[in-house]
Design a protein around this motif. Structure first.
Motif, PDB file in Angstrom:
ATOM      1  N   GLY A 422     -30.426  89.519 -66.144  1.00 22.20           N
ATOM      2  CA  GLY A 422     -30.803  90.260 -67.337  1.00 22.20           C
ATOM      3  C   GLY A 422     -30.073  89.835 -68.595  1.00 22.20           C
ATOM      4  N   GLN A 423     -29.348  88.716 -68.556  1.00 20.17           N
ATOM      5  CA  GLN A 423     -28.569  88.295 -69.710  1.00 20.17           C
ATOM      6  C   GLN A 423     -29.160  87.070 -70.410  1.00 20.17           C
ATOM      7  OE1 GLN A 423     -26.072  89.951 -70.941  1.00 20.17           O
ATOM      8  NE2 GLN A 423     -25.971  91.451 -69.312  1.00 20.17           N
ATOM      9  N   GLN A 424     -30.385  86.694 -70.065  1.00 19.51           N
ATOM     10  CA  GLN A 424     -30.949  85.463 -70.619  1.00 19.51           C
ATOM     11  C   GLN A 424     -31.135  85.537 -72.135  1.00 19.51           C
ATOM     12  OE1 GLN A 424     -31.343  82.627 -68.635  1.00 19.51           O
ATOM     13  NE2 GLN A 424     -30.123  84.043 -67.429  1.00 19.51           N
ATOM     14  N   SER A 425     -31.567  86.663 -72.647  1.00 12.12           N
ATOM     15  CA  SER A 425     -31.741  86.785 -74.098  1.00 12.12           C
ATOM     16  C   SER A 425     -30.404  86.701 -74.829  1.00 12.12           C
ATOM     17  CB  SER A 425     -32.437  88.106 -74.438  1.00 12.12           C
ATOM     18  OG  SER A 425     -33.755  88.122 -73.931  1.00 12.12           O
ATOM     19  N   THR A 426     -29.371  87.300 -74.239  1.00 14.41           N
ATOM     20  CA  THR A 426     -28.038  87.232 -74.840  1.00 14.41           C
ATOM     21  C   THR A 426     -27.534  85.799 -74.862  1.00 14.41           C
ATOM     22  OG1 THR A 426     -27.564  89.448 -74.003  1.00 14.41           O
ATOM     23  CG2 THR A 426     -25.691  88.110 -74.685  1.00 14.41           C
ATOM     24  N   ILE A 427     -27.705  85.097 -73.746  1.00 16.26           N
ATOM     25  CA  ILE A 427     -27.277  83.693 -73.681  1.00 16.26           C
ATOM     26  C   ILE A 427     -28.054  82.856 -74.683  1.00 16.26           C
ATOM     27  CG2 ILE A 427     -27.199  81.651 -72.195  1.00 16.26           C
ATOM     28  CD1 ILE A 427     -26.735  83.531 -69.830  1.00 16.26           C
ATOM     29  N   ALA A 428     -29.345  83.143 -74.829  1.00 14.07           N
ATOM     30  CA  ALA A 428     -30.161  82.397 -75.798  1.00 14.07           C
ATOM     31  C   ALA A 428     -29.624  82.576 -77.213  1.00 14.07           C
ATOM     32  CB  ALA A 428     -31.618  82.859 -75.725  1.00 14.07           C
ATOM     33  N   GLY A 429     -29.208  83.804 -77.562  1.00 11.06           N
ATOM     34  CA  GLY A 429     -28.644  84.045 -78.885  1.00 11.06           C
ATOM     35  C   GLY A 429     -27.359  83.269 -79.105  1.00 11.06           C
ATOM     36  N   ILE A 430     -26.525  83.199 -78.056  1.00 16.07           N
ATOM     37  CA  ILE A 430     -25.273  82.442 -78.171  1.00 16.07           C
ATOM     38  C   ILE A 430     -25.563  80.955 -78.314  1.00 16.07           C
ATOM     39  CG2 ILE A 430     -23.141  81.823 -76.977  1.00 16.07           C
ATOM     40  CD1 ILE A 430     -23.194  84.585 -75.658  1.00 16.07           C
ATOM     41  N   GLU A 431     -26.517  80.466 -77.539  1.00 12.51           N
ATOM     42  CA  GLU A 431     -26.865  79.037 -77.626  1.00 12.51           C
ATOM     43  C   GLU A 431     -27.429  78.688 -79.001  1.00 12.51           C
ATOM     44  OE1 GLU A 431     -27.888  77.894 -72.979  1.00 12.51           O
ATOM     45  OE2 GLU A 431     -29.468  78.721 -74.247  1.00 12.51           O
ATOM     46  N   ALA A 432     -28.188  79.598 -79.586  1.00 15.62           N
ATOM     47  CA  ALA A 432     -28.702  79.346 -80.936  1.00 15.62           C
ATOM     48  C   ALA A 432     -27.565  79.236 -81.937  1.00 15.62           C
ATOM     49  CB  ALA A 432     -29.678  80.451 -81.337  1.00 15.62           C
ATOM     50  N   ARG A 433     -26.571  80.107 -81.810  1.00 16.41           N
ATOM     51  CA  ARG A 433     -25.401  80.027 -82.701  1.00 16.41           C
ATOM     52  C   ARG A 433     -24.668  78.708 -82.511  1.00 16.41           C
ATOM     53  NH1 ARG A 433     -21.352  84.796 -82.775  1.00 16.41           N
ATOM     54  NH2 ARG A 433     -20.376  83.202 -84.062  1.00 16.41           N
ATOM     55  N   MET A 434     -24.512  78.301 -81.264  1.00 21.89           N
ATOM     56  CA  MET A 434     -23.855  77.028 -81.000  1.00 21.89           C
ATOM     57  C   MET A 434     -24.641  75.872 -81.609  1.00 21.89           C
ATOM     58  SD  MET A 434     -22.632  77.558 -77.033  1.00 21.89           S
ATOM     59  CE  MET A 434     -22.020  75.874 -76.920  1.00 21.89           C
ATOM     60  N   GLY A 435     -25.969  75.973 -81.561  1.00 22.03           N
ATOM     61  CA  GLY A 435     -26.798  74.933 -82.155  1.00 22.03           C
ATOM     62  C   GLY A 435     -26.560  74.792 -83.647  1.00 22.03           C
ATOM     63  N   VAL A 436     -26.453  75.929 -84.341  1.00 23.41           N
ATOM     64  CA  VAL A 436     -26.177  75.896 -85.784  1.00 23.41           C
ATOM     65  C   VAL A 436     -24.827  75.245 -86.056  1.00 23.41           C
ATOM     66  CG1 VAL A 436     -25.759  77.314 -87.818  1.00 23.41           C
ATOM     67  CG2 VAL A 436     -27.634  77.893 -86.262  1.00 23.41           C
ATOM     68  N   MET A 437     -23.821  75.595 -85.254  1.00 22.52           N
ATOM     69  CA  MET A 437     -22.492  75.031 -85.462  1.00 22.52           C
ATOM     70  C   MET A 437     -22.468  73.532 -85.174  1.00 22.52           C
ATOM     71  SD  MET A 437     -20.431  78.237 -83.791  1.00 22.52           S
ATOM     72  CE  MET A 437     -18.826  77.487 -83.872  1.00 22.52           C
ATOM     73  N   PHE A 438     -23.146  73.103 -84.127  1.00 22.20           N
ATOM     74  CA  PHE A 438     -23.250  71.668 -83.850  1.00 22.20           C
ATOM     75  C   PHE A 438     -23.931  70.948 -85.023  1.00 22.20           C
ATOM     76  CE2 PHE A 438     -23.100  72.608 -79.076  1.00 22.20           C
ATOM     77  CZ  PHE A 438     -21.838  72.063 -78.923  1.00 22.20           C
ATOM     78  N   TYR A 439     -24.969  71.586 -85.570  1.00 19.88           N
ATOM     79  CA  TYR A 439     -25.706  70.973 -86.683  1.00 19.88           C
ATOM     80  C   TYR A 439     -24.804  70.813 -87.910  1.00 19.88           C
ATOM     81  CZ  TYR A 439     -29.478  70.145 -90.036  1.00 19.88           C
ATOM     82  OH  TYR A 439     -30.288  69.597 -91.004  1.00 19.88           O
ATOM     83  N   VAL A 440     -24.024  71.839 -88.202  1.00 18.69           N
ATOM     84  CA  VAL A 440     -23.172  71.817 -89.396  1.00 18.69           C
ATOM     85  C   VAL A 440     -22.130  70.715 -89.312  1.00 18.69           C
ATOM     86  CG1 VAL A 440     -21.440  73.131 -90.678  1.00 18.69           C
ATOM     87  CG2 VAL A 440     -23.562  74.235 -89.963  1.00 18.69           C
ATOM     88  N   VAL A 441     -21.601  70.459 -88.115  1.00 18.57           N
ATOM     89  CA  VAL A 441     -20.573  69.419 -87.964  1.00 18.57           C
ATOM     90  C   VAL A 441     -21.177  68.047 -87.674  1.00 18.57           C
ATOM     91  CG1 VAL A 441     -18.847  71.068 -87.194  1.00 18.57           C
ATOM     92  CG2 VAL A 441     -20.254  69.913 -85.490  1.00 18.57           C
ATOM     93  N   GLY A 442     -22.515  67.935 -87.721  1.00 18.10           N
ATOM     94  CA  GLY A 442     -23.172  66.643 -87.583  1.00 18.10           C
ATOM     95  C   GLY A 442     -23.428  66.193 -86.161  1.00 18.10           C
ATOM     96  N   ARG A 443     -23.290  67.086 -85.188  1.00 17.99           N
ATOM     97  CA  ARG A 443     -23.560  66.725 -83.783  1.00 17.99           C
ATOM     98  C   ARG A 443     -25.001  67.138 -83.464  1.00 17.99           C
ATOM     99  NH1 ARG A 443     -18.134  69.337 -81.206  1.00 17.99           N
ATOM    100  NH2 ARG A 443     -19.221  68.964 -79.224  1.00 17.99           N
ATOM    101  N   TYR A 444     -25.937  66.344 -83.999  1.00 17.37           N
ATOM    102  CA  TYR A 444     -27.343  66.751 -84.011  1.00 17.37           C
ATOM    103  C   TYR A 444     -27.972  66.749 -82.624  1.00 17.37           C
ATOM    104  CZ  TYR A 444     -26.627  65.924 -88.974  1.00 17.37           C
ATOM    105  OH  TYR A 444     -26.135  65.956 -90.251  1.00 17.37           O
TER     106      TYR A 444
END
Length: 603
Positions: A422-444
Motif C-alpha cells: 500500500g505504499q506505492q503512491s508514497t514511493i512514487a512521490g519520493i521518486e519524483a522528488r529525487m528525479g527533480v533533484m537529479f535534474y537540477v544537478v545535471g544527472r539527467y
C-alpha cells in the motif's frame, strides 16, 4: 437486529485476528458500541502513508448466522464430505482455532478454502435465499490471503463475496454486502489502486445509507473513513463534502465538544489547509483543541498545537508558530520521552521554521537531533513515521543546497517503504522528488529513470488523471529532452497537456509552462506550425485573461515572432496597446538571445 458498523481496530492489534461469528441471538443482543470493540474478521495491515494520522482498517466482514450443529463428519478431508452442511461451520471453527493457537495462517487457509467450498455446495436452500454463511466464509478466506500478503488472490474471493448477499432482503444481507465492499476497498488500497478502492467504499456507504438512513452515527463513521481516503487521493472537494456530513451527524448525536467532533474538525482543518483556506483551518483546529482540553486529552492537544503551528507558518506568522511548536514539544517530551518520534517530528517542524527565518545553524541542529532519534527508534515506531520524517528533512537539506545529503535520505526512505504493501503512491512521490533533484544537478539519465519509475507506479495505482501525475510527466519530458529523446519528450508533454488542462485549467502556471515546453519540442522536431499554434494560444490567454505584465509574455512574444518570420507569416491578432503603458521602451531593446534560450524549457 445487527447494524452496519464501522469497526475500528487499534494500531497495536496483532497482524491476524480471525474469529468465527456468534450465533444470531448473540449478535443481536449486542449494542453497536459492543460490536465496534470486538476483534474483526479481517487482517490489520498498514495503510499508505499520508498527511493524516494512520487510518484504521475499515469495517469488518459480516456476522454469520450459524453455529456448528452436529459433531464433525467422519472424514472431513474427502470431497464427498463437502456436501455435508455441517462441514463448513466445523472447518471454519478449525481455521479460527488454528490461528488462535499460533500454528500459522497456511493451515488456516486450507481449512477456510474447504469451508468456502462446502458452503458453496450447500448454499441455496429450498427457499432460494442466498447463503450468508458463504459470504462470511469468503470474507474470512480473503482476510487470510491478505495476512499472507497475497492481495491479488483475495480480490476475486471478495468480488464473489459481494455477489452473494441481497440487501433488500434485510439488515443481515445489507451488513454482509456493506462489509464485503469495505473489505474489498481495503484490499485494493493495499495494492495501491486508489480509484478502485474509493469506488468500493462509495458503494459500501450507499448500501449502509439505504439500510440505516443518512443520519445514523454509524453512517457518520463510514463517511469519515471515506473522507480520509479521498484526502489521501488528493480529492479534497469530495473529502470536504463527506467530512461536513460526518460533523453534522456527530454534532446531532454527541455532546457538545465531544471527542468525535474534535476528530472531525482536525480532518476538516487538514482539508482546508490543503485547499489553501488557512483561516478556516485555524478555526477548526482551535475548536478541536478546546474540545480536547475539555476532555483532558493533553497529548492530543499537543498534536493539534503542531498543526496550528503549521498553519501559522503558512501564514508567515513565525512567532506564533514557534510558540505552538514549543508548547507541543514540552508535552511530548514529558509524556512520551525525549526519543519518541513525536519529538522528532516537532524538531523537523522547528528546523523548517528556522530555515525560513534565515537561522540556518539552528535549522541544521534540529535536523540532526531528529535524525538521531530516527536512527535509534523506540519500540513501536513504524517505518512510515521514520520515512515521512526523513522525507521532510531531505526537503530542508535540498533547500540549503545539499542535494547529495537530501538524496541519501530519500533513498533510505524508499528502502524502508519498498516492502510495505500500500505504499506505492508514497514511493512514487519520493521518486519524483529525487528525479527533480537529479535534474537540477545535471544527472539527467538518473532523473529520467526516477521519473519513469514514479510514473509506472502512479499508473498502476490509478492516479493517471491527477494533476500531480501531469506534473511528473512534464518533468520526465524535460529529462528526455536533455538526453535528446525528443520524440519521447513530445509524447510525454502531450499526455501531460491533456491532464493539466482538465485538472488545472489552461491558465494555471503549470499548464502555461507545459505549453512553452511543448512548443519548444515541436520547434525542435520541425513542427513549426504546431509550435506557432501553441504560442499564439498562450499569448491570447495572457492578453485576454492574465495580463501582459508577466515577464514571460515578452519572451513568448519574441519566440512567436521568430517562428512566424521563419514560416513567412504574420500574427493574426495584434498585441494590445497596453504593453506601451507597461514598458514603452520595450520596442527599442536590442534582442541578443537565441530564440529558445536554454531550449526554452521550464520546470
Amino acid at each position: 437486529m445487527p447494524g452496519l458498523v464501522s469497526v475500528k481496530t487499534p494500531p497495536e492489534t496483532p497482524p491476524l485476528r480471525i474469529s468465527v461469528p456468534e450465533t444470531p441471538t448473540q449478535a443481536r443482543a449486542q449494542t453497536p458500541t459492543q460490536q465496534r470493540s470486538e476483534p474483526v474478521n479481517s487482517v490489520s495491515n498498514s495503510k499508505p502513508a499520508s498527511p493524516l494520522p494512520r487510518r484504521p482498517p475499515s469495517p469488518s466482514p459480516s456476522r454469520s448466522k450459524f453455529s456448528p450443529r452436529k459433531p464433525p463428519p467422519d472424514n472431513p478431508n474427502s470431497e464427498a464430505a463437502l456436501d455435508n452442511p455441517d462441514l463448513g461451520p466445523f472447518l471454519l471453527k478449525l481455521a479460527r482455532d488454528t490461528i488462535a493457537s499460533g500454528e500459522g495462517p497456511n493451515k488456516a487457509l486450507d481449512y477456510a478454502l474447504r469451508a468456502s467450498k462446502s458452503f458453496e455446495r450447500c448454499s441455496g436452500g429450498d427457499d432460494g435465499e442466498p447463503s450468508l454463511d458463504l459470504a462470511m466464509s469468503l470474507h474470512v478466506l480473503a482476510a487470510i490471503y491478505s495476512s499472507l500478503g497475497r492481495f491479488e488472490e483475495a480480490i476475486p474471493v471478495l468480488e464473489r463475496a459481494i455477489q452473494v448477499p441481497d440487501p433488500p432482503r434485510g439488515a443481515d444481507h445489507a451488513l454482509a454486502a456493506f462489509s464485503g465492499h469495505m473489505q474489498l476497498g481495503d484490499t485494493f488500497s493495499m495494492l495501491g489502486q486508489v480509484d478502485r478502492s474509493i469506488a468500493c467504499y462509495e458503494e459500501g456507504l450507499k448500501i449502509q445509507i439505504e439500510a440505516l438512513g443518512d443520519t445514523d452515527p454509524r453512517v457518520g463513521e463510514t463517511c469519515r473513513y471515506l473522507a480520509e481516503a479521498h484526502v489521501q487521493a488528493m480529492q479534497f472537494d469530495r473529502a470536504e463534502e463527506l467530512c461536513k456530513k460526518t460533523l453534522e451527524i456527530h454534532r446531532a448525536h454527541s455532546e457538545p465538544a465531544s471527542l468525535e467532533e474534535a476528530s472531525d474538525r482536525r480532518l476538516m482543518a487538514l482539508i482546508c489547509e490543503a485547499k489553501g483556506d488557512y483561516e478556516s483551518a485555524l478555526e477548526h483546529l482551535v475548536l478541536a483543541s478546546m474540545a480536547m482540553i475539555a476532555n483532558a486529552q493533553d497529548t492530543e492537544v499537543a498534536a493539534i498545537d503542531v498543526s496550528i503551528g503549521n498553519i501559522y507558518m503558512s501564514l508567515c506568522r513565525y512567532d506564533e508558530a514557534l510558540f505552538s511548536y514549543q508548547k507541543a514539544l514540552t508535552v511530548f517530551k514529558s509524556s512520551k520521552g525525549d526519543n519518541h518520534p513525536s519529538v522528532a517530528s516537532v524538531f523537523v517542524r522547528l528546523a523548517d521554521l528556522y530555515h525560513r527565518t534565515g537561522k540556518l545553524r539552528d535549522s541544521k541542529s534540529y535536523c540532526e537531533n531528529a535524525l538521531r532519534i530516527y536512527a535509534k527508534p523506540v519500540p513501536g515506531t513504524t517505518v512510515e513515521e521514520i520515512a515521512g520524517g526523513l522525507t521532510e528533512i531531505s526537503a530542508i537539506y535540498e533547500s540549503v543546497d545539499e542535494p547529495e545529503e537530501a538524496l541519501k535520505l530519500l533513498q533510505k526512505a524508499i528502502k524502508m517503504l519498498e516492502d510495505k504493501p500500500g505504499q506505492q503512491s508514497t514511493i512514487a512521490g519520493i521518486e519524483a522528488r529525487m528525479g527533480v533533484m537529479f535534474y537540477v544537478v545535471g544527472r539527467y539519465d538518473e532523473a529520467r529513470n526516477s521519473f519513469d519509475s514514479a510514473i509506472t507506479k502512479l499508473r498502476a495505482s490509478g492516479e493517471r488523471k491527477s494533476a500531480f501525475f501531469g506534473v511528473v510527466l512534464n518533468q520526465m519530458g524535460l529529462a528526455s529532452v536533455q538526453l535528446f529523446k525528443i520524440d519521447e519528450a513530445a509524447e510525454l508533454f502531450e499526455e501531460a497537456r491533456g491532464i493539466l488542462e482538465q485538472e488545472c485549467g489552461p491558465c494555471h502556471q503549470d499548464t502555461l509552462g507545459l505549453y512553452s515546453n511543448l512548443a519548444a519540442t515541436y520547434d525542435a522536431m520541425g513542427r513549426v506550425d504546431d509550435a506557432i499554434e501553441i504560442l499564439e494560444y498562450v499569448l491570447k490567454l495572457r492578453e485576454e485573461k492574465l495580463g501582459i505584465a508577466n515577464p514571460d509574455f515578452e519572451d513568448e512574444k519574441r519566440r512567436l515572432a521568430e517562428l512566424l518570420k521563419e514560416a513567412g507569416r504574420t500574427r493574426d491578432r495584434k498585441a494590445k496597446s497596453l504593453e506601451n503603458l507597461i514598458d514603452p521602451s520595450s520596442k527599442k531593446k536590442k534582442e541578443v538571445t537565441k530564440r529558445w534560450p536554454g531550449l526554452g524549457f521550464r520546470i
